[in-house]
Design a protein around this motif. Structure first.
Motif, mmCIF file in Angstrom:
data_model
loop_
_atom_site.group_PDB
_atom_site.id
_atom_site.type_symbol
_atom_site.label_atom_id
_atom_site.label_comp_id
_atom_site.label_asym_id
_atom_site.label_seq_id
_atom_site.Cartn_x
_atom_site.Cartn_y
_atom_site.Cartn_z
ATOM 1 N N LEU A 70 0.833 -1.203 0.000
ATOM 2 C CA LEU A 70 0.000 0.000 0.000
ATOM 3 C C LEU A 70 0.871 1.256 0.000
ATOM 4 O O LEU A 70 0.570 2.250 -0.692
ATOM 5 N N LYS A 71 1.947 1.224 0.761
ATOM 6 C CA LYS A 71 2.895 2.350 0.785
ATOM 7 C C LYS A 71 3.461 2.610 -0.622
ATOM 8 O O LYS A 71 3.536 3.760 -1.093
ATOM 9 N N GLN A 72 3.854 1.520 -1.297
ATOM 10 C CA GLN A 72 4.409 1.654 -2.644
ATOM 11 C C GLN A 72 3.381 2.259 -3.595
ATOM 12 O O GLN A 72 3.711 3.115 -4.451
ATOM 13 N N ALA A 73 2.130 1.805 -3.452
ATOM 14 C CA ALA A 73 1.077 2.325 -4.335
ATOM 15 C C ALA A 73 0.868 3.818 -4.118
ATOM 16 O O ALA A 73 0.762 4.608 -5.080
ATOM 17 N N ILE A 103 0.770 6.019 6.219
ATOM 18 C CA ILE A 103 -0.316 5.020 6.118
ATOM 19 C C ILE A 103 0.206 3.648 6.499
ATOM 20 O O ILE A 103 -0.452 2.889 7.234
ATOM 21 N N ALA A 104 1.402 3.298 6.029
ATOM 22 C CA ALA A 104 1.989 1.996 6.357
ATOM 23 C C ALA A 104 2.242 1.885 7.857
ATOM 24 O O ALA A 104 1.977 0.836 8.469
ATOM 25 N N PHE A 105 2.745 2.975 8.466
ATOM 26 C CA PHE A 105 3.025 2.953 9.900
ATOM 27 C C PHE A 105 1.760 2.724 10.719
ATOM 28 O O PHE A 105 1.761 1.971 11.700
ATOM 29 N N GLY A 163 4.871 12.545 12.223
ATOM 30 C CA GLY A 163 5.021 12.237 10.798
ATOM 31 C C GLY A 163 4.776 13.447 9.925
ATOM 32 O O GLY A 163 5.484 13.667 8.924
ATOM 33 N N VAL A 164 3.770 14.259 10.277
ATOM 34 C CA VAL A 164 3.490 15.470 9.504
ATOM 35 C C VAL A 164 4.685 16.427 9.555
ATOM 36 O O VAL A 164 5.040 17.082 8.563
#
Length: 598
Positions: free
Chosen positions: A60-63, A297-299, A282-283
């Protein structure tokens, strides 16, 4: 309240303080060795399912980071296909893992229960004298059942969860070390909550198990004693006691659930804090050094997968505590050695030829409390020997020793000059048949009960024995004849009918030595006549040891042995003992006076 309070100690016998005992767990896990291939295959499915599940957030991260910004539709399709494939692999492997884990776990439980049952079957009567039926049943059923979660899901799940935690942590640190480090800063908070609540949770669930044990004990006792309960019209009192017992279960359960309820929300709060940290920090990283949206999102996905197993892992310690306590009780029983053991090189006796001898026999059920004291006598083949005396004089003990249900502490018992301890169990049981005061039938058909000691006998042999005893007619008149089903202990039949069926069971084996232990004591007059007629046929040309109070049963014996306080006081036939005007004479006179008075 006072009534139930007086009874409560009966129900509070289960261990209430559990300690983790590693040696017991190691011994318990040895039962897994025969199934190591199945366990290994389960772990393979588990590992593949875990990896497939943890790949999805990375895809999902890659996408999000690569293919969506570039509007690479083909790349997005490939990622979507791979995610669906990972989901399929995860579900299939998880399904196989669950099936294999449950199969392996149930086989282990089967082996443990079988080992317990087989061992208990071979224990001496002294073990059953010391332990109630309910207590033994708890070992085979309840204690083994408490291991169910550990073996079917617990072990595999904890490995799965540990793998998930480790792999998720590695992936998160590999994606972004700083973000992972800040995210896991919430773990000390979780550990503080865990240690604060663990002992309270453990203590309350122990109390629940003890209360449920009390409930089981009270139900078992009431079902076993239902006739006495109804005879004394105790239903109302017992209902009040039962309400108090189930109230205890309810209150302890609700208290445990309340304390346990603190833990799950704490996990949710920790997870929420971790997620907020990811978004907040993260932001900032997005602006500073290019942390991507896909990384965030992955985290979040990995953090969710991190906290999910934590609850299971935190409960695993409690599973180990319960398993440790149960295994201790299981191995405690398995460690008990039978007091009556077959000789390493037993003697096989084909037939009884000459005589039975008791030589200076001393016996005590408890240390030094002798119920037989220096008892010596002979029983010649083909004779009837009666044991007389008041209750507690040692008559039944002599029968139990002759059948080798117990061994004397001193002296010896011989058949044809061979010590009972040297004779094989199989040949000894074939030589001796026993008809007890309380007839016992098993659930099943009448035919199955008669065949119990000789299952390979032909139906014609069963009919021949029943006709010989005069019971074929009454059995044939039942709704299904010999196939008529009887419930546990044969409650559908009269006591006399049950005793006759038990006699048929013994006679199908055709033993040369017969022990009759108060065989007619609990019968009414009509049933006694039926059984006595059958016994007179059975006892003919057979060596018989008869225990009875009634004069009519023993007056024709070749030898009457009069017992008093574990010693032989008189020996002789009926006429000889009457002439002595001793103990036997007084027993006879008191019985005659009782009959006249009634």
């Amino acid at each position: 309240m006072s009534d139930s309070g007086a009874r409560r100690p009966i129900f509070s016998q289960e261990e209430t303080t559990y300690e983790l005992k590693i040696p017991h767990l190691k011994r318990l896990f040895k039962f897994l060795i025969p199934y190591k291939k199945w366990l290994l295959l389960t772990l393979v499915f588990m590992f593949v399912a875990t990896v497939a599940d943890l790949i999805s957030p990375y895809l999902l991260k890659q996408a999000v980071d690569i293919y969506i910004p570039k509007k690479n539709f083909k790349g997005i399709l490939i990622i979507g296909f791979l995610m669906i494939l990972m989901l399929f692999i995860n579900k299939e492997c998880s399904k196989n893992k669950i099936q294999l884990a449950n199969r392996t776990g149930q086989m282990v439980l089967f082996d443990i229960r079988k080992a317990l049952f087989d061992h208990i079957q071979n224990l001496s009567f002294s073990f059953f004298d010391r332990n109630s039926t309910g207590r033994i049943t708890v070992r085979i059923v309840n204690d083994v059942n408490t291991l169910n979660n550990l073996f079917t899901n617990g072990i595999v799940n904890v490995i799965t969860d540990m793998s998930t935690l480790i792999i998720a942590t590695v992936i998160m640190f590999s994606i972004n070390f700083k973000l992972a480090l800040v995210t896991f800063s919430v773990i000390p908070v979780f550990l503080a909550v865990l240690f604060a609540t663990r002992n309270a949770i453990k203590r309350n669930w122990r109390q629940v198990r003890r209360k449920i044990s009390n409930l089981n004990a009270y139900i078992h006792e009431n079902i076993s004693g239902i006739r006495v309960i109804q005879a004394y019209v105790r239903q109302k009192v017992n209902r009040s006691i039962f309400k108090e017992v189930i109230d205890d279960v309810f209150l302890s359960w609700m208290k445990a659930v309340k304390v346990n309820g603190i833990f799950a929300p704490a996990i949710e709060v920790c997870s929420m804090i971790g997620t907020l940290i990811i978004y907040f920090y993260g932001v900032k990283l997005l602006k500073i050094n290019g942390v991507t949206v896909g990384t965030l999102i992955a985290f979040v996905s990995y953090l969710d997968r991190f906290w999910r197993p934590v609850v299971t892992l935190s409960n695993f310690y409690n599973q180990l505590l319960v398993a440790s306590a149960s295994s201790e009780r299981i191995f405690e029983v398995l460690a008990i050695e039978p007091e009556i053991k077959e000789d390493e090189n037993p003697v096989y006796i084909e037939d009884f030829k000459d005589r039975i001898e008791f030589k200076n026999v001393w016996f005590a059920y408890k240390d030094k409390e002798y119920v037989l004291k220096d008892v010596s006598f002979e029983i010649k083949k083909g004779t009837m020997v009666a044991l007389a005396g008041v209750t507690g004089s040692g008559k039944t003990t002599i029968a139990n020793l002759l059948a080798r249900f117990y061994d004397p502490q001193m002296g010896s018992i011989l058949i044809d000059g061979i010590d009972l301890k040297k004779i094989s169990f199989k040949s000894l049981r074939r030589l001796i048949g026993i008809v007890q005061q309380e007839p016992f039938l098993f659930s099943g058909s009448i035919l199955e009960n008669i065949l119990y000691g000789r299952p390979d006998a032909k139906f014609e042999d069963v009919v021949r024995v029943c006709k010989f005893l005069g019971i074929h007619e009454f059995i044939s008149e039942l709704e299904n004849g010999y196939d008529t089903q009887v419930s546990e202990r044969g409650t559908r039949l009269s006591t006399g009918q049950k005793q006759l069926i038990c006699l048929a069971r013994v006679m199908l084996q055709n033993p040369p030595i017969l022990i009759l232990d108060e065989a007619t004591a609990s019968l009414d007059t009509q049933s006694e006549i039926m059984v006595q007629n059958a016994l007179s046929k059975v006892m003919k040309d057979r060596t018989c040891v008869v225990i009875a109070h009634r004069l009519s049963t023993i007056k024709d014996a070749d030898l009457i042995i009069v017992m008093e306080k574990g010693k032989i006081k008189e020996m002789g036939n009926h006429q000889e003992l009457i002439k002595k005007r001793g103990i036997y004479y007084n027993l006879c006179m008191s019985q005659i006076k009782f009959v006249k008075a009634s």
